[in-house]
Every structure is written in C-alpha cells, then in structure tokens.
Scaffold this active site. Structure first.
Site, short mmCIF file in Angstrom:
data_model
loop_
_atom_site.label_atom_id
_atom_site.label_comp_id
_atom_site.label_asym_id
_atom_site.label_seq_id
_atom_site.Cartn_x
_atom_site.Cartn_y
_atom_site.Cartn_z
N ASP A 1 0.81 -1.22 0.00
CA ASP A 1 0.00 0.00 0.00
C ASP A 1 0.85 1.27 0.00
O ASP A 1 0.71 2.13 0.87
CB ASP A 1 -0.96 -0.02 1.20
N HIS B 1 -7.10 -0.02 -5.58
CA HIS B 1 -6.87 1.26 -6.26
C HIS B 1 -6.30 1.05 -7.64
O HIS B 1 -6.66 1.77 -8.57
CB HIS B 1 -5.93 2.14 -5.44
N HIS C 1 -5.39 -8.73 -0.83
CA HIS C 1 -5.63 -7.30 -0.64
C HIS C 1 -7.14 -7.11 -0.47
O HIS C 1 -7.85 -6.89 -1.44
CB HIS C 1 -5.11 -6.52 -1.85
#
Lengths: 664, 664
Positions: free
Chosen positions: A31, A141, A239
C-alpha cells in the site's frame, strides 16, 4: 476450503539459526499509494520519497526480492509524473549485477502477456540484468480496468511489460459469459527455491469482498500446489478488507487453506506487521500496513514499518523496519462540553473555544516533532544519516455536541501554516452520533467517497462536476432507450477509476442488446418501432437486474456493471454475487454444483510452454545470474487441492441465479 | 543561421558502393500516431499494427537503429492500452543479442534524467541488452506538458525511463524567468560512429512554428557541432509545419545551417520520403509522412512508406519501403452541379443524387481494393507472406453548391457497412468557398479542432462538454480576481492536452501574483482591499498581455499561457514570440542583443559527466555489445557554431519586449 495438508501448529516465527545459503531474504511492504495528494505543495512527494526509501532498504538489507501486496499506485490511472518516477526508481534500484539466488521452479511464462514473447518473470529475460525482482499483486486502487485488445489492464501491467515488476495474482479476466459464471478463483503460485528452502507465492489480486467471501465459502478458490506441498513454505498474498464492514464486506481470517504458512494482508493501512497467529489455524497473518497515511484516521497514526522477512525451510522470522521518511502524524479527540467543564470556559465563547483548541493543536505539534526527533535519533544511533525534519500531520477531532456555532476550521488552520503539513484540515468537527459512521468511512477508501471528510472542497467540487458532466453527456444520447440499471455503475467507474470510456462501453453494449431485441421481433414499421423498443428495453432491464444478482455478466462491460452502489468500496469485479441485501441470504448446500473447473484455456498455455521454458532460459549466457544448475529447472506440475476432477468440461449452465441454485 | 561550413553541393543521394563495415543502416519513420481512433471497432488497432510492421521491418533489414521524427503517440496522454502495447512491442523487437555496431561518441549522459543514474542512451546501460536502439524527438501531439517535480514530461520520457527509447531534442524546459527570456534553442547532437562513417543526429522537438521561425531568424538556434563538422554526416530532425499556413505558421525549407546534410521533416503526413534538394542549399529534405491516415485529406491518400537510410561517410541513399498494413484509402471530389449536367439528373431529385453518389462510392471501393491487391501482389513477388484484405477508407467530397437540401450522410454511409472502414463519414458536403479553409484544417491537426469536419458528433459533444465543465469549475472559484488573459489558454490545455491540472496551475499562479501585488501595496484595511485588488488585477492583466507578446513567461504555467488561440495548432510553447498580428512585425536589426548563451546549467552537467562516462561504460562486461575499443570512447567536445562567446554571463535583461529591442 479443504482441510488437506497437515494440522500441526507451525513453529513460533523465529529462525533458530539462519544459514545464508538456505535463507530467503524478502523485503515486505504494501500500500505505497504512490501519487496520493501528488499536487499538494507540501505532501506531494511523500509517497514517492517513502517508496524510494523502501527500495533503498531492499538494497541495504541485500534481499533476494521485494514483495508488495497491492495499491502500489493510489490512482487507477497514475499521472505521468508517477509512472515516470516509479519507472525510474525501479530501474535504478532493482536492476544491476547482484546475482539472483532464488531459482524459479514454476513456469516462467505462467501469466505472461499473450501478445509478446518475453517471460512473466523479469529475471528470466536474458535481456534484462535484474538484481532485485519485485513481486506484486494489484490492490483495489490499481486494479485492472477496461476491455481493450489486451483485456483489462492495470498500471502494474505497464511496469510488467517494461520488465520492472513481476505482476502476480491477476486471475480474473472474464474471457466469456461462460467464464464469468464458472471461473471461481484459480491461484497458480510462483515457486521459488534457495538452497533447501522452497517457497510458494500465492497471489490473489483484490476482488470485491463479497465475491471473495462467496468464493471461499463455496470452495471455488483453487490453489494449485505442488504434490509435496508440505515441504514448501507457502505465502498467500491478498488485498481485502480485514476489518468487518457489515455482511460479507470483509474476509474472515480463518478461511484460508491449512497449507498456508503465512498470509500477507494488504489493503488495511494500520501497521500490524508482527505476525499474529489465527485461532484454530496453522498460519500466521502479517499486515504490513500502508507506507503513507492516506487519511487522518487513528490507524494511520501507528508508526509505519516495512519488514525483512527471512524464511528457512518451514521456519520464518519477521524483522520490522520503521520507515524514516513517513511524515509524523498524531491525532487526538476532544469533547468540547467536557473540556469546557474541566478548563472552565463558556461553550459558546468562541474566542475561548478557539484558544483552547489552539493550545491542544500546539501540544500535538510538539508531540509529533518529538516523535520525529526520537525516530531520527534512533536511526542515527544505528549509524544512519540524520534526516532534516518534516512538517508533521496533526488532526484534532472535535466533538461539538451541544455547541451551537463553531468558527471556520480552515481559517483556524491558517494560524499553523508552516508548522504543520495539513493546515487546511487540522480540525474536524462532529456530533457524537456521527462518530461511528465517519470512522467507518476512513477505515475504508476515503479518497473515493464524495462524503469523505478528508476530501478538500475543490476535490469534492471537481468530483461532483464530473458526475454532472457525465449525466449531461448521457442526457445528450438516446437515453430513453437505455436501461438506467448499469448507468450509475458506469458513472461511478468514470469518476472513481477515471475510466473515460466506461459510459461509452455501457451505452454501446446496451444499444447492441436493444438492436438484437428489435431484430428478434422481426420486421417492424416505423410506427410500431417505439412499442417494440419499450418492450425490449423492459426485458433488457429485467435481465440486468437478474445479472447483477447472479453476478453473471459479459466481458468488459461487466467491469462497469456488476458492482454495488457503495462508493466507499472502490473494489470492482465483474462476477461478484450480490449475497447481501433483499432476503438474498442464499442456501449454499449444493455448493458442489458451483464447483467447476477453470476455463481449460487457462491450463493450455501452461502445458504449451512447459517445454519451451528451458529454451527461453538458455541465452542467459553466464552474466552471473542464477547460481543454479539448469537441469534442475524443469517446471513443476501442480495439482489443484480444491478440485480433483478439474479436467471435466464446464457444465453448460446457461443462466444460473441464486434462486435456481436454491431450488435444485 | 550562419553560413559557416562548406558551400559545396552534396553528392546525389546514392551510395556508389556500400561497404557494410562503414555503412550505417537506419530505419526511418515518423508520425505513427499510436492510439489514433483506438476505440474504433474497425480501425482501432491500425496504428499499433503498422508500428509493429515498422519494428519488424527494422529487424528484417538488420538496421543499426531506428529514427523517428515525432508524434509516436496520437494523444498527449496515451491510454494505458497504448502505453502497454508500445512498451511490449519495443521490448520484444528492440531488445536482444544483436551486437550494436554504432559507437556513441557524444556524452551518454547528455539529456539524461536528472534524478536517476542510468544514461540517456539505452544501449550504454549495462543492465539492458539492446539490439536496435530507437531515437526519437517529440512531436506536437506528444510534447512535454505539466510542471511536476521532474518538470514538463511527455510519453517519451516514460519510455526513456524504462530504457526502451532514446529521447532526443528536448531542449526546451524553461527553468526560470531569465531562462525563458534568453534560452533560444540549443541543439546538442547525438554523435555516432560506424567504421569510417561519423554521424551527427541533431534533434529539435516540436515547438510552435512562430517561435521556431523567430529563433531561426534571430540566430538563437545554436547547433553544438564537433570542430571537424565537415567530416560528419549531419542529420537535422524536426517536427514542424512545412506547408505554409500564413505568416510564420510554418518553417521555411532554406533556413537551416549549411553543415546539415539531410533534414528529416516530421509532422507533415504526406509521404515525400524521397529526398528533395533545396534551392541554393547544400542539404536535402526527406519527409517520410505519417504511417497512418489521421484525416481523410488528399495528402493522406498518398501511399505510406518508411525508408531504409544508408549512410557511408558523406554519402547516403534512401530506399523507400511501402507499408503493407496501412488501410487502403482513396478519395474523390465531385461537384454535384457539374455531375448533374454530365449524367443528366435533377439537382433536387434526392433519389437520383443519392443514386449517383452511391455509384461513385462503389467505384472508389473497387479502386481501393485494387490498390490493396496490387500492393499485396508486389509483396508476395518479393517473397513476403500475403496479408488478408482490409476494409478500405473511402472519402467522397461533395461540392453541394446550388443544391438546396442533401440527405443525411450518416444514413447514406450505413449502406456501406462491412465494405468500408469509415461508413460514418464517407461523405462530406461543402460549398465552393469553404474548400480552402477546410483543407487547411485537415493539413493541420484536425483532431484537436472542434470545427474539425473529421470529428464524430460524440467526439465534438464531449469536447464541448469538457469546456463547459472547466468553465463551470472556474465559475466556482474566486474568478473575479483572476485575469481572463491566460484562462482560455488554460482551458485549451485542459481539453487538447488532457492536462487536468492546467487550470489549477494557472489559477494558483495568478492568485500568487495577486497576493504579491496586494502585499506590495502595504497594509490595507478590509475596505480598501477591493480597490487594491482591482488595481493589482489590471496591472496583472497588462503584464500578461505583455508576456504573451514577448514570450516571456514563468516556469510551468507558461505551458498554459503564452500560446495563441489557434486551436488548429496544438504546438505549445512557453517562450514563443507573437510576431504575427497587430502591427507586430518587429525590426530585428539588433539581433545580436538577443543572441545570448544558453543557461550555464545546461553545460555544467556535460562537463561533470565527461570524465564519468567511461566509468559508466566499464561494466558492459563483454556481452558482445559495441564492437569498438573503449580508448576511442572519450567524449568529443563541441563548439556552438552560432555563438563563439558563449561563456559570457547572461545579460541581466529583466523584462525584454519587442518594443524595447527596437528602441535600443
């Protein structure tokens, strides 16, 4: 998942004696959110600076490779600056003459780009002089988007094409309707060996939590493992949400296969990098946490670390390494009514209130600067160079319950210009009841929610305007012909994933469907056309509703379609099951019917390349790479521990819905 | 430019006898416009397919390197698909074991990325096994934009950071106000040697034509050349308008230095690849033309070629190679009134007119298909594989002068679905007088103009809406404080270059300027503030007007600022002189005053790295690269043939305007 594998409890996470030749040294981080606030004059380079520090740590600690668990990039379409800087840094720090000591035992072409000849693993490419391979899965993301000629792509695909990253865990490209229904999740590991140590890396890129939850419960997650799986140290990278956000909106810690030794958990930003055992399970979980604070929430104020992970045979050890370039961040919550009593001032005397808040912020600044000094001092003791101080992040949460009027927090912040990195949002006000909600939002992906308290006015403005734009744009099309069903999803894709084609794709597909419907109604003259269209459109709508419940969807447009409305969760997935809401708590008794083989297409290339692999490796021509004999290099063949009869053809299930599943 | 150098006429462009050891083999191509119409279901992959063909030709013809003259990408911010595919193709076809036979004599770090250690020339990086280096300048489509931490960047910078392209001719990053005033254009060559042949590559990335014209006229283009320049074969690459579009909106062919032997002219899409001599000049010009038609204009219908350029000492030879993957394209113009007479039908009988037009289009289709067959047949004769046929591009320009009403061209096109690649725009109508204008537009960059006849309705719509969006956004800001001056430029940047931050940058800078102005007025109480602001704002406006006339501008925002309103011309530049319009035809008698050294910053790194260069090369460790002795490898020192006293400090010219220059 099945209970195949040993039930013995793993050893405590320490290495009795690390023998260098048999010990894999791994730098573990996740991250990095490169690009977060990149336009901020103060914090703009924070994410990239820390990523650089991480690469330097990898060099300093002489690791065999770097392991990342998603969200390398903050934006799904990173800016040119980001892509350029990450490319430059990776080339600078991960290329070089350091010999690679980990031998690849799995197929170097597993997961390679279909259109090109180069292997999926960069150090297997004789044209690249790789020193420190980087392995990563995608996060929520930077997940794959779009439906171009190469299918859905993400930023990691570009870095992988340039040979700078080894992108794992991209299992999820619906190739056809049939695929989308039957795929499940097939995890093919990267298998590595160093001396006597055998390591299996099982990467699962982010998918919507509901889907992951469903796939796990219905045994559709297939880990392909070597037959002697228990002689391997097996790492599962994922994730997903670990903290619960309501039904199925997270993944339970105990749901993974017993053959797993260590779960590396990305997505959660709190640093819980020290491995934690899981009740009744033989594996540990490590949650490295983000390397930058992307919200000013409590979890982000925990000191950020990466770790040196050492593995020897079935033992491992995790040495946390604090990150020095991370901005010090402290936050505090004050309840004004209480403070007013203790410090004896009038709740509605704005000057007094503001005076009190300033004193609190000043205290926090001192506290943050002390954090920095201590961290710096520690590093200098360990022989590192001192770093110049950084402006801290300071957040004061003010419970204004009972206070009629508060002064402008932005003006308040101006006072601290030049002393903190976030003068604009140092204060947030809330009333008692709102606390839970707002903290939920921040635990999730705040940047993507327009209600997000962390967003600056301008950010919100632009997001809102984007949606206006899209709606206007759509209004200009023949919208009365289109179902509204997929539209809001498409709009969200446009705004959140910066996918400028989401709309177009949806409109095109919907129109195609309509045309087909119209044709199906045979010759119609202009007059009847309208009626036919209405009829077809209704039909189309029903189908959409159906699809988004069953998760069945078509290639490409699915990305925009089958996701729910929760704009806090950016995780997009084309095949998820809507198992929450509207009495949909499904009976999964007959899971077996759902347990179907992966598209044979997936296995085909593997076979094909098995023989090719050595050939690819031949040209390495002694550039000091890979201290291993090539006769040992034949590819290991894997078995699915979930599904023995995986060579059966997929059942011709034309349109499966939850209802059907229950009725059968 | 000066007349230093020889005046002898160069030999005719043929090689008497090519000696392999001394002959450089170069694949010459340009304007690949990758990504053009990438969403088009039929033509979407045309640009990438042809780029692939070009790379394959480079391999087939065993060239020493590939030379491109700009606009590799069609969009300033290429889609992820584009970037991924280009990255993959370059890695696949330009990396490998083929030994590099051209020795680099110039500084391998000239123009390297400041933040990283790797050299600017990819085959000087010991970590990359390059087989066929690619050299390119940027065009007007893929020019550097933005003002991030690394300054303005373009897509080529990203490819360069990943080591797949050698990006030349990026001379133009205004580092400071002073810079912007005094920079001129400094061209530092890439110097290559193969046997007895010495080649100087002088790249000049695209700048606004007016500026290029001005810089040339005022002797501010400085080519740094080896002292024995006449023993070198000198190639100048540029990407500018060659066809005249009004005062200074193109670059005259005769304006280059006599030391140049061959000018490679990018940007113009017509294939004029066979070298043409220039009256009264010793050099030839080759204009390869684009490898894809980005508009259905006459010039684009000329057969597309790349070329094998062979250079031995001072002689060269250009062998054109037709491109096989380019879609056949034919167009025709009919004047309806005339046709009606000849073929005897009623101008206002729509059925008859449409019948006539269909017959014409059918004829064009046959013609286009014949083109394809012939090309294919030729290739097969030469021993190549036959290619499956492609749908052709067909354009019928209809002069409707005197016709009251025409039927809908889009509906007309539907008839040709499946027979042509562009059914939606096969017909364009125009009235006699509009011809010239529309053809001008198409010669220029049609894709960027909203009036562009080639744009689909949706494309126009979205552009328009974009502008609406931006205006709305600005309206929400404190706009009354801002000058409108730079605004429309900023908006254009937003729309044309997809630079989502152009606005923000402009607003921020403008506001900063205002603040400074206000402070300059000392303490003011709330009351007077408005007046002060108004005053300052006017002042600010005047300065802007001044700047955009003199081309003086500040870092970053300049990109948005100093450009004119001509949305046909996408070329953006921060320092251009507005020499056209409004009685601004300036007297340049005292050019010498304008002729100033380049920022010393530019020369510094060169010196610094001169000694470092060999060190960088040491680790090449005999991977069969570069068949040359390293003692020959010291860097050649260059002299500016424009400016002898270049070590003088820059004159402290605070604010220079044309007027000032004339008065002095």
């Amino acid at each position: 998942m099945s209970d195949a594998g040993r039930d013995s409890v793993p050893p405590a996470p320490t290495l009795r004696h690390a023998d260098p030749d048999n010990t894999m040294r791994i730098l573990l981080a996740t991250d990095n959110h490169i690009g977060y606030l990149e336009r901020d004059p103060i914090r703009g380079q924070d994410s990239i600076n820390t990523f650089k520090e991480i690469l330097q740590l990898a060099v300093k600690h002489d690791v065999d490779f770097i392991l990342l668990a998603g969200d390398l990039f903050h934006e799904n379409r990173p800016s040119r600056d980001c892509l350029y800087q990450v490319t430059g840094l990776l080339r600078q720090y991960t290329m070089g003459d350091k010999p690679i000591q980990v031998e690849l035992l799995s197929d170097p072409n597993e997961g390679k780009a279909a259109s090109y000849d180069f292997p999926a693993i960069n150090y297997e490419d004789p044209n690249l002089n790789v020193a420190i391979p980087v392995f990563s899965i995608h996060g929520n993301h930077d997940d794959p988007q779009g439906a171009g000629p190469e299918g859905a792509l993400c930023a990691l695909d570009v870095l992988s094409a340039s040979g700078l990253i080894n992108y794992m865990g991209k299992f999820d490209l619906p190739l056809s309707e049939a695929d989308a229904q039957t795929a499940g999740i097939a995890i093919r590991p990267v298998l590595l060996r160093k001396g006597t140590t055998h390591l299996g890396l099982y990467g699962v890129g982010n998918v919507k939590d509901q889907r992951m939850h469903f796939e796990l419960r219905s045994n559709r997650v297939r880990m392909y493992m070597p037959r002697n799986r228990d002689e391997w140290f097996n790492i599962l990278l994922l994730h997903q949400n670990r903290v619960r956000h309501g039904a199925q909106e997270s993944v339970p810690e105990g749901m993974f296969d017993d053959s797993v030794d260590l779960v590396v958990w990305g997505h959660e930003h709190d640093c819980r990098i020290v491995p934690e055992p899981v009740a009744g399970k033989p594996y540990y979980i490590t949650q490295p946490g983000s390397s930058i604070a992307t919200s000013l929430a409590d979890g982000e104020s925990i000191e950020k670390h990466v770790a040196l992970l050492q593995i020897q045979d079935k033992e491992f050890e995790m040495k946390p390494i604090p990150l020095r370039t991370v901005r010090p961040f402290v936050l505090e919550e004050v309840v004004l009514s209480e403070a007013a009593e203790e410090e004896d001032f009038e709740l509605n005397d704005q000057i007094a209130v503001s005076k009190f808040l300033k004193s609190r912020v000043n205290a926090l600044i001192d506290q943050a600067n002390k954090l920095w000094d201590d961290r710096n001092a520690r590093a200098v003791e360990d022989g590192d160079e001192p770093l110049p101080p950084m402006l801290p992040l300071v957040r004061l949460k003010v419970d204004t319950t009972g206070v009629s009027e508060m002064s402008n927090p932005i003006r308040f912040g101006q006072e601290f210009q030049g002393r903190i990195a976030n003068p604009r949002d140092v204060l947030v006000f809330h009333r008692a009841k709102r606390t839970t909600r707002s903290s939920k939002v921040t635990i999730d992906q705040p940047e993507l929610s327009i209600d997000d308290p962390e967003l600056s006015i301008t950010e919100k403005l632009s997001k809102v305007r984007m949606q206006t734009l899209v709606k206007e744009y759509l209004a200009a099309q023949e919208l009365q012909l289109l179902g509204e069903g997929g539209m809001s999803d498409a709009i969200q894709m446009f705004v959140e994933k910066d996918d400028s084609h989401a709309i177009q794709t949806h409109v095109t597909t919907a129109l195609k469907a309509l045309m087909k419907g119209v044709q199906a109604n045979g010759e119609v003259d202009e007059g009847d056309l309208d009626n036919v269209l209405v009829k077809v459109r209704e039909q189309h709508e029903t189908e959409y509703a159906e699809r988004s419940r069953t998760g069945k969807t078509a290639k490409g447009k699915g990305k925009g379609k089958a996701r729910d409305e929760d704009s806090d969760n950016a995780s997009v997935d084309s095949m998820m099951m809507e198992v929450d809401g509207g009495g949909s708590d499904v009976d999964f008794d007959n899971d077996e019917d759902l347990d179907v083989p992966p598209p044979t297409k997936k296995t085909a290339p593997k076979r094909a390349t098995t023989t090719k692999a050595p050939a690819k490796k031949a040209p390495v021509k002694g550039r000091g790479k890979k201290a291993v004999e090539s006769e040992e290099e034949e590819v290991i063949d894997l078995e699915s521990i979930e599904d023995e009869d995986e060579d059966e053809p997929a059942p011709k299930s034309t349109k499966r819905t939850n209802r059907a599943a229950v009725l059968r």
